[in-house]
Design a protein around this motif. Structure first.
Motif, PDB file in Angstrom:
ATOM      1  N   LEU A  77      27.131  10.744   1.006  1.00 35.80           N
ATOM      2  CA  LEU A  77      27.890  11.661   1.846  1.00 35.80           C
ATOM      3  C   LEU A  77      27.189  11.782   3.190  1.00 35.80           C
ATOM      4  CD1 LEU A  77      28.470  14.472  -0.827  1.00 35.80           C
ATOM      5  CD2 LEU A  77      29.904  12.460  -0.354  1.00 35.80           C
ATOM      6  N   ASP A  78      27.832  11.323   4.252  1.00 35.78           N
ATOM      7  CA  ASP A  78      27.276  11.417   5.597  1.00 35.78           C
ATOM      8  C   ASP A  78      27.495  12.824   6.143  1.00 35.78           C
ATOM      9  OD1 ASP A  78      26.722   8.753   5.349  1.00 35.78           O
ATOM     10  OD2 ASP A  78      28.002   8.080   6.996  1.00 35.78           O
ATOM     11  N   VAL A  79      26.418  13.469   6.568  1.00 36.82           N
ATOM     12  CA  VAL A  79      26.483  14.832   7.094  1.00 36.82           C
ATOM     13  C   VAL A  79      25.681  14.914   8.383  1.00 36.82           C
ATOM     14  CG1 VAL A  79      26.833  15.875   4.820  1.00 36.82           C
ATOM     15  CG2 VAL A  79      24.510  15.569   5.685  1.00 36.82           C
ATOM     16  N   ASP A  80      25.960  15.945   9.188  1.00 39.79           N
ATOM     17  CA  ASP A  80      25.264  16.112  10.463  1.00 39.79           C
ATOM     18  C   ASP A  80      23.853  16.647  10.290  1.00 39.79           C
ATOM     19  OD1 ASP A  80      27.459  15.236  11.960  1.00 39.79           O
ATOM     20  OD2 ASP A  80      28.328  17.250  12.061  1.00 39.79           O
ATOM     21  N   ASP A  81      23.649  17.536   9.333  1.00 37.31           N
ATOM     22  CA  ASP A  81      22.370  18.236   9.157  1.00 37.31           C
ATOM     23  C   ASP A  81      21.961  18.105   7.692  1.00 37.31           C
ATOM     24  OD1 ASP A  81      20.298  20.101   8.841  1.00 37.31           O
ATOM     25  OD2 ASP A  81      21.128  21.454  10.356  1.00 37.31           O
ATOM     26  N   ILE A  82      21.098  17.143   7.398  1.00 37.31           N
ATOM     27  CA  ILE A  82      20.725  16.890   6.006  1.00 37.31           C
ATOM     28  C   ILE A  82      19.978  18.069   5.391  1.00 37.31           C
ATOM     29  CG2 ILE A  82      19.333  15.426   4.490  1.00 37.31           C
ATOM     30  CD1 ILE A  82      20.145  13.055   6.206  1.00 37.31           C
ATOM     31  N   PRO A  83      18.972  18.674   6.041  1.00 39.75           N
ATOM     32  CA  PRO A  83      18.294  19.818   5.412  1.00 39.75           C
ATOM     33  C   PRO A  83      19.254  20.961   5.073  1.00 39.75           C
ATOM     34  CG  PRO A  83      16.962  18.989   7.204  1.00 39.75           C
ATOM     35  CD  PRO A  83      18.282  18.271   7.286  1.00 39.75           C
ATOM     36  N   ALA A  84      20.203  21.249   5.970  1.00 44.54           N
ATOM     37  CA  ALA A  84      21.162  22.315   5.697  1.00 44.54           C
ATOM     38  C   ALA A  84      22.072  21.938   4.537  1.00 44.54           C
ATOM     39  CB  ALA A  84      21.992  22.612   6.945  1.00 44.54           C
ATOM     40  N   ALA A  85      22.482  20.663   4.472  1.00 43.84           N
ATOM     41  CA  ALA A  85      23.339  20.217   3.379  1.00 43.84           C
ATOM     42  C   ALA A  85      22.587  20.243   2.052  1.00 43.84           C
ATOM     43  CB  ALA A  85      23.866  18.815   3.666  1.00 43.84           C
ATOM     44  N   VAL A  86      21.300  19.908   2.078  1.00 43.54           N
ATOM     45  CA  VAL A  86      20.491  19.987   0.852  1.00 43.54           C
ATOM     46  C   VAL A  86      20.416  21.424   0.376  1.00 43.54           C
ATOM     47  CG1 VAL A  86      18.153  19.751  -0.069  1.00 43.54           C
ATOM     48  CG2 VAL A  86      19.140  17.897   1.290  1.00 43.54           C
ATOM     49  N   ARG A  87      20.156  22.359   1.291  1.00 38.80           N
ATOM     50  CA  ARG A  87      20.081  23.771   0.891  1.00 38.80           C
ATOM     51  C   ARG A  87      21.404  24.232   0.292  1.00 38.80           C
ATOM     52  NH1 ARG A  87      17.195  24.013   5.817  1.00 38.80           N
ATOM     53  NH2 ARG A  87      19.040  24.784   6.940  1.00 38.80           N
ATOM     54  N   ALA A  88      22.503  23.833   0.907  1.00 40.79           N
ATOM     55  CA  ALA A  88      23.819  24.225   0.388  1.00 40.79           C
ATOM     56  C   ALA A  88      24.036  23.662  -1.014  1.00 40.79           C
ATOM     57  CB  ALA A  88      24.915  23.754   1.338  1.00 40.79           C
ATOM     58  N   ALA A  89      23.653  22.387  -1.234  1.00 36.75           N
ATOM     59  CA  ALA A  89      23.816  21.785  -2.558  1.00 36.75           C
ATOM     60  C   ALA A  89      22.932  22.472  -3.588  1.00 36.75           C
ATOM     61  CB  ALA A  89      23.503  20.293  -2.487  1.00 36.75           C
ATOM     62  N   LEU A  90      21.690  22.812  -3.205  1.00 40.48           N
ATOM     63  CA  LEU A  90      20.788  23.493  -4.141  1.00 40.48           C
ATOM     64  C   LEU A  90      21.315  24.881  -4.488  1.00 40.48           C
ATOM     65  CD1 LEU A  90      17.286  22.487  -2.702  1.00 40.48           C
ATOM     66  CD2 LEU A  90      18.531  21.467  -4.608  1.00 40.48           C
ATOM     67  N   ASP A 118      23.517  24.819  -7.334  1.00 37.90           N
ATOM     68  CA  ASP A 118      22.862  24.405  -8.588  1.00 37.90           C
ATOM     69  C   ASP A 118      22.687  22.906  -8.724  1.00 37.90           C
ATOM     70  OD1 ASP A 118      22.494  27.037  -9.468  1.00 37.90           O
ATOM     71  OD2 ASP A 118      24.479  27.085 -10.404  1.00 37.90           O
ATOM     72  N   ALA A 119      22.713  22.157  -7.610  1.00 37.80           N
ATOM     73  CA  ALA A 119      22.303  20.764  -7.661  1.00 37.80           C
ATOM     74  C   ALA A 119      20.785  20.692  -7.827  1.00 37.80           C
ATOM     75  CB  ALA A 119      22.730  20.024  -6.397  1.00 37.80           C
ATOM     76  N   GLU A 120      20.294  19.531  -8.210  1.00 39.23           N
ATOM     77  CA  GLU A 120      18.857  19.288  -8.362  1.00 39.23           C
ATOM     78  C   GLU A 120      18.421  18.254  -7.336  1.00 39.23           C
ATOM     79  OE1 GLU A 120      15.765  17.180 -11.539  1.00 39.23           O
ATOM     80  OE2 GLU A 120      17.848  17.585 -12.106  1.00 39.23           O
ATOM     81  N   LEU A 121      17.342  18.535  -6.619  1.00 44.76           N
ATOM     82  CA  LEU A 121      16.790  17.590  -5.658  1.00 44.76           C
ATOM     83  C   LEU A 121      15.946  16.561  -6.407  1.00 44.76           C
ATOM     84  CD1 LEU A 121      16.450  16.793  -2.670  1.00 44.76           C
ATOM     85  CD2 LEU A 121      14.440  18.286  -2.602  1.00 44.76           C
ATOM     86  N   VAL A 122      16.324  15.292  -6.308  1.00 49.74           N
ATOM     87  CA  VAL A 122      15.616  14.214  -6.999  1.00 49.74           C
ATOM     88  C   VAL A 122      14.568  13.594  -6.093  1.00 49.74           C
ATOM     89  CG1 VAL A 122      15.889  11.962  -8.112  1.00 49.74           C
ATOM     90  CG2 VAL A 122      17.614  13.747  -8.453  1.00 49.74           C
TER      91      VAL A 122
END
Length: 246
Positions: A71-84, A87-91
């Motif tokens: 998934l291409d996004v503008d702000d990866i850190p913000a998208a990671v926080r949103a996914a976490l 309840d996503a898991e950071l691998v």
């Protein structure tokens, strides 16, 4: 906001060349140069004359492989926080992308949006003139995880959610013109979420026959779909749906 979505076909390294040739043929694309530390990545590139953007990549892997999403996004850190927060898991968190796992177990990556994307590639014309298009990734979800997993992808994408004509199917459709949409299938048994690709076709029998002539294997037939496996033994579906309707 998701700027672009990639269907990433992970295929066994020992059968990767055959799989790449197969998928390049049925999508009417050219194989990019191989890249990665072990030449494990490539992109299926539309013909330059189409002025269309690619939407499918491939990776040679150990083991059986499968399908994941980029998934291409503008702000990866913000998208990671949103996914976490969903309840996503950071691998893995790399300098220029992140690898995550959905609550149900489906792997996906958040990747930089880069330059603006254009128009997805058009439907493909087979030698007999029939049209088809690889246009969906179907998320296969066990019944216990289904509500949470469906809610996760609805929230993460922000796409329109619609129920399918069969009770076990639902759809997520973006407002923007993107190369791949998502479908969600409620399985009859519990297991970690996985994914396969769907090929839309005006004539599923003709399209399946063409794919079999190129090395696919018939698995089973349904009224509105045919399940096949590609040269890497990965299953996918040919679906009775307008391939020009993306």
């Amino acid at each position: 906001m998701i700027r672009w979505i990639w269907a990433f076909l992970d295929r066994p390294a020992q059968r990767f060349d055959d799989c790449a040739t197969f998928w390049s043929t049925v999508t009417a694309t050219q194989l990019s140069a191989r890249r990665g530390a072990n030449d494990e990545f490539l992109t299926l590139m539309p013909e330059p004359a189409l002025f269309a953007e690619a939407g499918v990549k491939m990776q040679a892997v150990t083991g059986l492989g499968g399908v994941h999403l980029d998934l291409d996004v503008d702000d990866i850190p913000a998208a990671v926080r949103a996914a976490l927060d969903l309840d996503a898991e950071l691998v893995a968190n790399h300098p220029d992308y992140a690898v995550l796992r959905s609550p149900g177990g489906q792997m996906f990556c958040l990747t930089p949006s880069g330059r603006p994307k254009g128009t997805p590639a058009p439907a493909v014309r087979a030698p007999d003139g029939r049209m088809s298009r690889l246009d969906r990734v179907c998320l296969d979800i066990g019944p216990t995880d289904y509500d949470a997993e469906a809610g996760f992808w609805k929230s993460l994408t922000g796409w329109e959610f619609r129920h399918g004509r069969s009770p076990e199917f639902a759809w997520l459709r973006p407002a923007e013109q993107l190369p791949v949409h998502l479908s969600l299938r409620r399985l009859g048994e519990d297991r970690p979420a996985s994914a396969h690709v769907d090929v839309s076709a005006g004539d599923i029998d003709a399209t399946a026959a063409w794919h079999q002539s190129l090395g696919a294997t018939l698995v089973r037939r349904h009224e509105h779909s045919i399940v096949l496996s590609d040269p890497g033994d990965a299953r996918y579906c040919v679906i009775a749906r307008d391939p020009n309707g993306i």
